[in-house]
Design an enzyme around this catalytic site. Structure first.
Site, PDB file in Angstrom:
ATOM      1  N   ASP A  60       0.858  -1.196   0.000  1.00 25.89           N
ATOM      2  CA  ASP A  60       0.000   0.000   0.000  1.00 25.89           C
ATOM      3  C   ASP A  60       0.887   1.236   0.000  1.00 25.89           C
ATOM      4  OD1 ASP A  60      -1.856   1.963   0.327  1.00 25.89           O
ATOM      5  OD2 ASP A  60      -2.664   1.234   2.232  1.00 25.89           O
ATOM      6  N   LYS A  62       0.083   3.729  -2.220  1.00 28.39           N
ATOM      7  CA  LYS A  62      -0.794   4.774  -2.793  1.00 28.39           C
ATOM      8  C   LYS A  62      -0.013   5.623  -3.806  1.00 28.39           C
ATOM      9  CE  LYS A  62      -4.085   4.880   1.006  1.00 28.39           C
ATOM     10  NZ  LYS A  62      -3.376   4.087   2.041  1.00 28.39           N
ATOM     11  N   ASP A  65       2.001   9.443  -9.264  1.00 31.43           N
ATOM     12  CA  ASP A  65       3.023  10.281  -9.908  1.00 31.43           C
ATOM     13  C   ASP A  65       2.859  10.233 -11.427  1.00 31.43           C
ATOM     14  OD1 ASP A  65       5.479  11.804 -10.205  1.00 31.43           O
ATOM     15  OD2 ASP A  65       6.013  11.066  -8.211  1.00 31.43           O
TER      16      ASP A  65
HETATM   17  O1  3DU Z   1      -7.768   1.586  10.667  1.00 31.04           O
HETATM   18  P1  3DU Z   1      -6.972   0.305  10.639  1.00 31.04           P
HETATM   19  O2  3DU Z   1      -5.933   0.226  11.713  1.00 31.04           O
HETATM   20  O3  3DU Z   1      -7.858  -0.905  10.549  1.00 31.04           O
HETATM   21  O4  3DU Z   1      -6.085   0.313   9.299  1.00 31.04           O
HETATM   22  C1  3DU Z   1      -6.612   0.556   8.028  1.00 31.04           C
HETATM   23  C2  3DU Z   1      -5.535   0.434   6.990  1.00 31.04           C
HETATM   24  O5  3DU Z   1      -6.057   0.687   5.703  1.00 31.04           O
HETATM   25  C3  3DU Z   1      -4.365   1.381   7.161  1.00 31.04           C
HETATM   26  O6  3DU Z   1      -3.209   0.728   6.666  1.00 31.04           O
HETATM   27  C4  3DU Z   1      -4.713   2.546   6.268  1.00 31.04           C
HETATM   28  O7  3DU Z   1      -3.576   3.233   5.820  1.00 31.04           O
HETATM   29  C5  3DU Z   1      -5.410   1.842   5.123  1.00 31.04           C
HETATM   30  N1  3DU Z   1      -6.408   2.625   4.407  1.00 31.04           N
HETATM   31  C6  3DU Z   1      -7.462   3.178   5.040  1.00 31.04           C
HETATM   32  O8  3DU Z   1      -7.606   3.045   6.267  1.00 31.04           O
HETATM   33  C7  3DU Z   1      -8.405   3.894   4.291  1.00 31.04           C
HETATM   34  C8  3DU Z   1      -8.290   4.017   2.962  1.00 31.04           C
HETATM   35  O9  3DU Z   1      -9.227   4.629   2.282  1.00 31.04           O
HETATM   36  C9  3DU Z   1      -7.219   3.418   2.341  1.00 31.04           C
HETATM   37  C10 3DU Z   1      -6.293   2.725   3.087  1.00 31.04           C
END
Ligand code: 3DU
Length: 219
Positions: A60, A62, A65
């Protein structure tokens, strides 16, 4: 990605030993482990391949670029052993096309962020989320990322992309979303981080969420 438990662990820890231990513990209860900047910046990119030997890895980063820089990033990520990479859609069709091309060479997958799960996503992202879902669908990526905190938006994004590409959905647990609701709204997988890796027993926490997902599907 093999669809079994339909659970993806977001492993945002910054300690290598802890990351490898949790990965080993949850193996079999998650379909993939999503790792990103926190773990990779803390431990180095070799962690990608080490975890991928146990469980498929979604990187991840994201990515957002110009096509040439995206290509260089994709090559590094897939050469390190990632099975999939999350990229942004707002950079447009040429950047996304480049990521898809590099992924194909490596037999890997691209997932495109549409609308994020946090409140700030309403400031800018929600306005263009449906366009980005369409862009992702046109580019024939493996899937999109849509917010478990807003199941109605998961449903809307599903209606745009159809059933050919997947939805992976973060925001379950600490951010307030429900795994069962996200799955019922059309998510193929839910992504859960803190509710698993901060639990006293991450394996048990993963098993419980996997059961919640199974119960929601069986209903
Ligand atoms: O909130 P949590 O700890 O369950 O983590 C969620 C993960 O998913 C975290 O790595 C965050 O960077 C990622 N994420 C989102 O939470 C929301 C998004 O829209 C995209 C990625």
């Amino acid at each position: 990605m093999i669809k079994d438990t339909r659970l993806i662990l977001a492993l945002d820890v910054t300690d290598r030993h802890q990351a490898l231990k949790i990965s080993q513990d949850v193996k079999g209860y998650v379909d993939a482990i999503k790792i990103g900047y926190p773990l990779v910046l803390a431990t180095g990119k070799d962690i990608i391949g080490e975890i991928a030997e146990m469980v498929p890895v979604i990187a991840d980063f994201k990515v957002a670029d110009i096509p040439n820089t995206d290509r260089l990033i994709c090559e590094q990520v897939f050469s390190a052993g990632a099975n999939a990479l999350i990229v942004h859609g707002f950079t447009g069709s040429d950047s996304l096309k480049t990521c898809v091309e590099v992924a194909e060479v490596h037999g890997a997958d691209i997932y495109v962020v549409t609308e994020m799960s946090h409140p700030g996503a309403l400031d800018f992202m929600q306005k263009v989320a449906e366009d980005m879902a369409q862009l992702a669908s046109n580019a024939k990526v493996a899937g999109v990322v849509a917010p478990a905190t807003r199941p109605e938006r998961v449903q809307k994004i599903r209606s745009i992309i159809g059933n050919d590409i997947a939805i992976i959905s973060p925001g379950v647990g600490v951010q307030g979303g429900s795994a069962a609701d996200a799955i019922k709204a059309g998510a193929d997988w839910v992504i859960v981080g803190r509710s698993i890796y901060l639990a006293d027993d991450p394996k048990k926490a993963a098993m419980e969420i996997a059961k919640e997902i199974k119960d929601a599907i069986d209903q």
